[in-house]
Structures are given as C-alpha cells and as structure tokens.
Design a protein around this motif. Structure first.
Motif, PDB file in Angstrom:
ATOM      1  N   ARG A 208      20.392  17.835 -34.318  1.00  0.00           N
ATOM      2  CA  ARG A 208      19.751  18.024 -32.788  1.00  0.00           C
ATOM      3  C   ARG A 208      19.925  16.433 -32.266  1.00  0.00           C
ATOM      4  O   ARG A 208      19.157  15.875 -32.438  1.00  0.00           O
ATOM      5  N   ILE A 209      20.838  16.507 -30.796  1.00  0.00           N
ATOM      6  CA  ILE A 209      20.636  16.223 -30.074  1.00  0.00           C
ATOM      7  C   ILE A 209      19.341  16.131 -28.486  1.00  0.00           C
ATOM      8  O   ILE A 209      19.803  16.966 -28.064  1.00  0.00           O
ATOM      9  N   VAL A 210      18.850  14.737 -28.446  1.00  0.00           N
ATOM     10  CA  VAL A 210      17.792  14.813 -27.190  1.00  0.00           C
ATOM     11  C   VAL A 210      18.356  13.907 -26.855  1.00  0.00           C
ATOM     12  O   VAL A 210      18.300  12.945 -26.413  1.00  0.00           O
ATOM     13  N   PHE A 211      18.567  14.256 -25.344  1.00  0.00           N
ATOM     14  CA  PHE A 211      19.482  13.974 -24.681  1.00  0.00           C
ATOM     15  C   PHE A 211      18.089  13.512 -23.384  1.00  0.00           C
ATOM     16  O   PHE A 211      17.180  14.151 -22.882  1.00  0.00           O
ATOM     17  N   MET A 212      17.458  12.101 -23.274  1.00  0.00           N
ATOM     18  CA  MET A 212      16.691  11.245 -22.338  1.00  0.00           C
ATOM     19  C   MET A 212      17.474  10.396 -21.174  1.00  0.00           C
ATOM     20  O   MET A 212      18.995   9.464 -20.619  1.00  0.00           O
ATOM     21  N   ARG A 213      17.080  11.235 -19.547  1.00  0.00           N
ATOM     22  CA  ARG A 213      17.361  10.272 -18.735  1.00  0.00           C
ATOM     23  C   ARG A 213      16.232  10.072 -18.130  1.00  0.00           C
ATOM     24  O   ARG A 213      14.949  10.556 -17.443  1.00  0.00           O
ATOM     25  N   SER A 214      15.275   8.984 -17.445  1.00  0.00           N
ATOM     26  CA  SER A 214      14.349   8.420 -16.445  1.00  0.00           C
ATOM     27  C   SER A 214      13.330   8.589 -17.081  1.00  0.00           C
ATOM     28  O   SER A 214      11.899   9.303 -16.478  1.00  0.00           O
ATOM     29  N   GLY A 215      12.880   8.592 -18.746  1.00  0.00           N
ATOM     30  CA  GLY A 215      11.671   8.823 -18.642  1.00  0.00           C
ATOM     31  C   GLY A 215      11.295  10.747 -19.203  1.00  0.00           C
ATOM     32  O   GLY A 215      10.303  10.759 -20.085  1.00  0.00           O
ATOM     33  N   ARG A 216      12.490  11.196 -19.100  1.00  0.00           N
ATOM     34  CA  ARG A 216      12.617  12.765 -19.259  1.00  0.00           C
ATOM     35  C   ARG A 216      13.415  13.314 -20.042  1.00  0.00           C
ATOM     36  O   ARG A 216      14.707  12.955 -20.448  1.00  0.00           O
ATOM     37  N   ILE A 217      12.980  14.298 -20.984  1.00  0.00           N
ATOM     38  CA  ILE A 217      14.019  14.909 -21.664  1.00  0.00           C
ATOM     39  C   ILE A 217      14.947  15.993 -20.658  1.00  0.00           C
ATOM     40  O   ILE A 217      14.373  16.748 -20.273  1.00  0.00           O
ATOM     41  N   GLU A 218      16.566  15.748 -20.839  1.00  0.00           N
ATOM     42  CA  GLU A 218      17.472  16.512 -19.764  1.00  0.00           C
ATOM     43  C   GLU A 218      18.003  17.228 -20.359  1.00  0.00           C
ATOM     44  O   GLU A 218      17.788  18.784 -19.864  1.00  0.00           O
ATOM     45  N   ARG A 219      17.803  16.863 -21.545  1.00  0.00           N
ATOM     46  CA  ARG A 219      19.102  18.977 -22.141  1.00  0.00           C
ATOM     47  C   ARG A 219      18.303  18.294 -24.627  1.00  0.00           C
ATOM     48  O   ARG A 219      18.304  17.318 -24.282  1.00  0.00           O
ATOM     49  N   ILE A 220      18.683  19.572 -24.640  1.00  0.00           N
ATOM     50  CA  ILE A 220      18.913  19.003 -26.116  1.00  0.00           C
ATOM     51  C   ILE A 220      20.176  20.625 -26.579  1.00  0.00           C
ATOM     52  O   ILE A 220      19.962  21.310 -26.260  1.00  0.00           O
ATOM     53  N   LEU A 221      20.615  19.579 -27.654  1.00  0.00           N
ATOM     54  CA  LEU A 221      21.972  20.556 -28.100  1.00  0.00           C
ATOM     55  C   LEU A 221      21.953  20.185 -29.949  1.00  0.00           C
ATOM     56  O   LEU A 221      21.222  19.617 -29.339  1.00  0.00           O
ATOM     57  N   THR A 222      22.044  21.953 -29.993  1.00  0.00           N
ATOM     58  CA  THR A 222      22.446  22.015 -31.547  1.00  0.00           C
ATOM     59  C   THR A 222      23.591  22.074 -32.290  1.00  0.00           C
ATOM     60  O   THR A 222      24.370  21.572 -33.156  1.00  0.00           O
ATOM     61  N   GLU A 223      24.518  22.152 -30.922  1.00  0.00           N
ATOM     62  CA  GLU A 223      25.993  21.977 -31.379  1.00  0.00           C
ATOM     63  C   GLU A 223      26.493  20.853 -30.351  1.00  0.00           C
ATOM     64  O   GLU A 223      26.008  20.148 -29.230  1.00  0.00           O
ATOM     65  N   PHE A 224      27.742  20.132 -31.204  1.00  0.00           N
ATOM     66  CA  PHE A 224      27.699  19.246 -30.355  1.00  0.00           C
ATOM     67  C   PHE A 224      29.521  19.013 -29.789  1.00  0.00           C
ATOM     68  O   PHE A 224      29.940  18.208 -30.039  1.00  0.00           O
ATOM     69  N   PRO A 225      29.841  19.940 -28.323  1.00  0.00           N
ATOM     70  CA  PRO A 225      31.870  19.967 -28.172  1.00  0.00           C
ATOM     71  C   PRO A 225      32.051  18.358 -27.384  1.00  0.00           C
ATOM     72  O   PRO A 225      30.713  18.451 -27.143  1.00  0.00           O
ATOM     73  N   ASP A 226      33.086  18.164 -27.643  1.00  0.00           N
ATOM     74  CA  ASP A 226      32.996  16.576 -27.031  1.00  0.00           C
ATOM     75  C   ASP A 226      32.718  16.950 -25.272  1.00  0.00           C
ATOM     76  O   ASP A 226      32.257  16.036 -24.626  1.00  0.00           O
ATOM     77  N   THR A 227      32.939  17.940 -24.192  1.00  0.00           N
ATOM     78  CA  THR A 227      32.834  18.121 -23.386  1.00  0.00           C
ATOM     79  C   THR A 227      31.395  18.093 -23.194  1.00  0.00           C
ATOM     80  O   THR A 227      30.269  17.276 -22.029  1.00  0.00           O
ATOM     81  N   GLU A 228      30.516  18.076 -23.552  1.00  0.00           N
ATOM     82  CA  GLU A 228      29.212  18.001 -23.960  1.00  0.00           C
ATOM     83  C   GLU A 228      28.477  16.559 -23.617  1.00  0.00           C
ATOM     84  O   GLU A 228      27.999  15.768 -22.843  1.00  0.00           O
ATOM     85  N   LEU A 229      29.086  16.341 -24.781  1.00  0.00           N
ATOM     86  CA  LEU A 229      29.144  14.311 -24.917  1.00  0.00           C
ATOM     87  C   LEU A 229      29.536  13.548 -24.322  1.00  0.00           C
ATOM     88  O   LEU A 229      29.098  12.927 -24.141  1.00  0.00           O
ATOM     89  N   LYS A 230      30.643  13.394 -22.810  1.00  0.00           N
ATOM     90  CA  LYS A 230      31.183  13.082 -22.144  1.00  0.00           C
ATOM     91  C   LYS A 230      29.956  13.501 -21.119  1.00  0.00           C
ATOM     92  O   LYS A 230      30.056  12.812 -19.926  1.00  0.00           O
ATOM     93  N   SER A 231      29.583  14.420 -20.528  1.00  0.00           N
ATOM     94  CA  SER A 231      28.868  14.968 -19.584  1.00  0.00           C
ATOM     95  C   SER A 231      27.967  13.885 -19.231  1.00  0.00           C
ATOM     96  O   SER A 231      26.964  13.436 -20.025  1.00  0.00           O
TER      97      SER A 231
END
Length: 231
Positions: A208-231
């Motif tokens: 799982r990838i936990v995206f953080m921004r400004s101290g908060r969890i922005e979103r959590i991914l369990t699948e990692f398509p290139d479009t998600e990782l680039k956004s």
C-alpha cells in the motif's frame, strides 16, 4: 492482525503542524510506503512511531499496547520492538560489522552462543558473511546498507522502519537494494514502514502507498498504475 495503529495523531513544531489527524492501521507482513514531498510529515510519522518524539494528540498502538497518547510516551523507544534504518545508516565506525550487529543483542542480554548464531544467520541472509570483521569505512555504500538492514533486524522486531535509506545511492545500486529489501522481507515476513519521495521505489516496494501532503494523508493506493503515481 493489526501490528501498528495511528489514531488521530497530530504533532506540531513551534506552532506549525507537521502531522495532522493521522490515522492508519498496518497489518502483519504489510509493506507500507509513505510517499510525499519534503516537509510533508513523512519522517515525523516514523519518529512518532519510534518514540523519539511524542504526539500532541491522538494515540499510537503497537500490537495490543498503547505506546504513546496525548503528549506522553508510554513506552520508551527500546521497549517498542521496532527496528530502524536511518538515512545516514548510523553504523558505528569504530566497530566491526560483527560488533555493530552484536551491540543490540548484548543490550538485550542475549547469551554469547545465541549472539554468534544470530549474527551468522543475519550476515548469511544479507550475503555479508565474508565481511564479518570489516569496519564500515572498508565497505561500499551498498554493503553498508546491507549491514544496517541486518543490524535493524537482528533483534527480530515486529516492524522495520526505513527513512529514505536509498536516497543517496546511484540508480543501479538503488534498484539492486530494492530487490534485496524485498527478498529479505519475504524471507522473514516482518512488517515494513518505508518513507520516500521516490515514486519508483514506492511502486516496487509497497503493498500500500500512503500519499501525504501538508501533514495529512491525501489518499491510499493498493494498486499503482502510472497515471496514479504521476498525479
């Protein structure tokens, strides 16, 4: 089985929020990567879990034990059953590879025979047996990384915390060590919490990838398509 749980954890430095309302449950054997830009709070999350700093509010649990809550550490770092690999590795330069690994075992009162067995076992696992008497300065960057990994795991922790450990390595060595981390994790089955700003590292290491921004969890991914990782 939940190994680690953050429950509405917040932390500020001199009035500036570093982590805000952070909630996350991590299951046994998961590989969680916290991804985000510099200053988003990634390292603060690890430091809170390790017990180096206290949460201003919220609670942190390891297994069934609440280790920190509302401005108090209820368990010291050495009581949390965690391993950690720092960005600078923090190997003791005056000690041999064997002595670097033995230090924690001695502190825990592990008998000499068991210490030797564990050291041999871990060095075999990370393919560093022939360097048992070498000092860190005599090793390459990748070899030092392997020793740091072995030292963090030799006490058989519930979870391993890694704070951007590959960020100073060239691309080829970074790629090889990502595979090494996966191989060792799959062999031992420990829970991994890995902090990085590198999206390629995230995609290769995480369940799982936990995206953080400004101290908060922005979103959590369990699948990692290139479009998600680039956004």
């Amino acid at each position: 089985m939940t190994v680690i749980a953050f429950q509405s954890v917040s932390k500020s430095y001199t009035g500036r929020p570093a982590v805000q309302d952070f909630s996350l449950s991590i299951e046994m054997g998961e590989r969680i990567v916290i991804l985000g830009p510099s200053g988003c709070g990634k390292t603060t999350v690890l430091r809170l879990l390790a017990g180096f700093i206290t949460p201003d509010s919220g609670a942190i649990r390891i297994g069934e034990v609440t280790v920190a809550q509302d401005g108090r550490n209820l368990r010291e770092p050495e009581e949390r059953d965690l391993g950690m690999v720092f960005q600078d590795l923090a190997l003791w330069p005056h000690l041999s590879v064997s002595s670097n690994l033995e230090f924690g075992l001695r502190a825990k009162g592990i008998p000499s025979r068991d210490r030797k067995h564990r050291i041999q076992e871990m060095l075999r696992l990370v393919e560093m047996e022939e360097y048992v008497n070498a000092k860190p300065a005599e090793l390459s960057g990748g070899q030092q990384q392997r020793v740091a990994l072995a030292r963090a795991l030799i006490l058989r922790p519930k979870a391993l915390l890694m704070d951007e450990p590959l960020s100073n390595l060239d691309e080829e060595l970074n790629r090889r060590l990502r595979k090494e981390i996966l191989r060792v994790q799959e062999t031992l089955g420990f829970t991994l919490l890995f902090v990085t700003h590198d999206r390629q590292e995230s995609a290769e290491l995480a369940t799982r990838i936990v995206f953080m921004r400004s101290g908060r969890i922005e979103r959590i991914l369990t699948e990692f398509p290139d479009t998600e990782l680039k956004s």
